[in-house]
Design a protein around this motif. Sequence first.
Motif, short mmCIF file in Angstrom:
data_model
loop_
_atom_site.label_atom_id
_atom_site.label_comp_id
_atom_site.label_asym_id
_atom_site.label_seq_id
_atom_site.Cartn_x
_atom_site.Cartn_y
_atom_site.Cartn_z
N LEU A 160 0.83 -1.20 0.00
CA LEU A 160 0.00 0.00 0.00
C LEU A 160 0.87 1.26 0.00
N ASN A 161 1.80 1.35 0.93
CA ASN A 161 2.81 2.40 0.98
C ASN A 161 4.16 1.70 1.09
N PRO A 162 4.65 1.13 -0.01
CA PRO A 162 5.86 0.31 0.08
C PRO A 162 7.05 1.11 0.58
N ARG A 163 7.87 0.44 1.36
CA ARG A 163 9.08 1.06 1.90
C ARG A 163 10.26 0.21 1.53
N TYR A 164 11.33 0.88 1.18
CA TYR A 164 12.59 0.20 0.88
C TYR A 164 13.39 0.17 2.16
N GLY A 165 13.83 -0.99 2.57
CA GLY A 165 14.55 -1.10 3.82
C GLY A 165 15.81 -1.92 3.71
N LEU A 166 16.75 -1.64 4.61
CA LEU A 166 17.98 -2.42 4.74
C LEU A 166 17.95 -3.09 6.10
N PHE A 167 18.41 -4.33 6.15
CA PHE A 167 18.32 -5.12 7.36
C PHE A 167 19.63 -5.87 7.61
N GLY A 168 19.93 -6.11 8.88
CA GLY A 168 21.09 -6.90 9.25
C GLY A 168 21.93 -6.23 10.32
N ASP A 169 22.94 -6.94 10.76
CA ASP A 169 23.80 -6.46 11.84
C ASP A 169 24.53 -5.17 11.47
N THR A 170 24.85 -4.97 10.21
CA THR A 170 25.53 -3.74 9.80
C THR A 170 24.65 -2.53 10.08
N VAL A 171 23.36 -2.65 9.79
CA VAL A 171 22.42 -1.56 10.07
C VAL A 171 22.32 -1.34 11.57
N ASN A 172 22.18 -2.42 12.32
CA ASN A 172 22.06 -2.31 13.78
C ASN A 172 23.30 -1.69 14.40
N THR A 173 24.47 -2.06 13.91
CA THR A 173 25.72 -1.51 14.46
C THR A 173 25.85 -0.03 14.14
N ALA A 174 25.53 0.36 12.91
CA ALA A 174 25.58 1.80 12.56
C ALA A 174 24.62 2.59 13.43
N SER A 175 23.45 2.04 13.69
CA SER A 175 22.46 2.71 14.55
C SER A 175 22.99 2.85 15.98
N ARG A 176 23.61 1.80 16.49
CA ARG A 176 24.18 1.87 17.85
C ARG A 176 25.33 2.86 17.90
N MET A 177 26.15 2.89 16.85
CA MET A 177 27.26 3.85 16.80
C MET A 177 26.69 5.28 16.88
N GLU A 178 25.60 5.53 16.17
CA GLU A 178 24.98 6.86 16.20
C GLU A 178 24.43 7.17 17.59
N SER A 179 23.73 6.22 18.20
CA SER A 179 23.10 6.51 19.49
C SER A 179 24.13 6.71 20.60
N LEU A 180 25.33 6.18 20.42
CA LEU A 180 26.40 6.33 21.42
C LEU A 180 27.36 7.47 21.09
N SER A 181 27.13 8.12 19.95
CA SER A 181 28.02 9.19 19.51
C SER A 181 27.78 10.48 20.31
N LEU A 182 28.74 11.35 20.22
CA LEU A 182 28.64 12.67 20.84
C LEU A 182 28.06 13.67 19.83
N SER A 183 27.59 14.78 20.31
CA SER A 183 27.06 15.85 19.45
C SER A 183 28.15 16.30 18.46
N ASP A 184 27.75 16.47 17.20
CA ASP A 184 28.63 16.92 16.14
C ASP A 184 29.78 15.95 15.86
N ARG A 185 29.55 14.70 16.15
CA ARG A 185 30.55 13.64 15.89
C ARG A 185 29.88 12.49 15.21
#
Length: 185
Positions: A160-185
């Motif tokens: 209905l509203n198709p979404r293109y997505g990426l899945f896997g540990d690489t995505v999860n790790t990049a997301s964790r790296m972002e959430s643990l990053s400092l401002s402007d880093r």
Amino acid sequence: VDANPNTRLRTEVARGDMLYKVFPKAVADKLKAGQKVEPETHNNVTIFFSDIVRFTDISRALSPVKVCNMLDRLYLAFDALTTKHDVFKVETIGDAWMGVANLENDQKETHAKRIALFAIDAVAAASRILIDEDDPDAGYVHIRVGLHSGAVVSNVIGSLNPRYGLFGDTVNTASRMESLSLSDR
């Protein structure tokens, strides 16, 4: 040519080009032909994630229209950077932005560097975006970023509203790296 992004968007939608802005070309071609898109493994990509520092506080302090305007200005700046660095924008969810290199184009030798340079430019671009154009004292946008390289699986989810997505540990790790990053880093 009209420089207004909304006018360009309406024109692209009317011409049928919008599909190619939302999905990689091979995926858009299949969707346009009415074919099912199967999950695809990509062995080595680099993912970029970002979010806005203090976004909840900013959202509480501004009207929803002002939040939308701030996000639009930020994402228009990121859109320009995707062209400059040949990065594919995967999606935005609220204040989170995700992009990838070596997914659509052959960038085996340069994908990590492309994303690293994109990240540097994204942090710089965000720091020039006013949180509230009517109140410069509110300051500028600050983002956190995370990136990681490895394998992912891509697919189109839903119809209905198709979404293109990426899945896997690489995505999860990049997301964790972002959430643990400092401002402007």
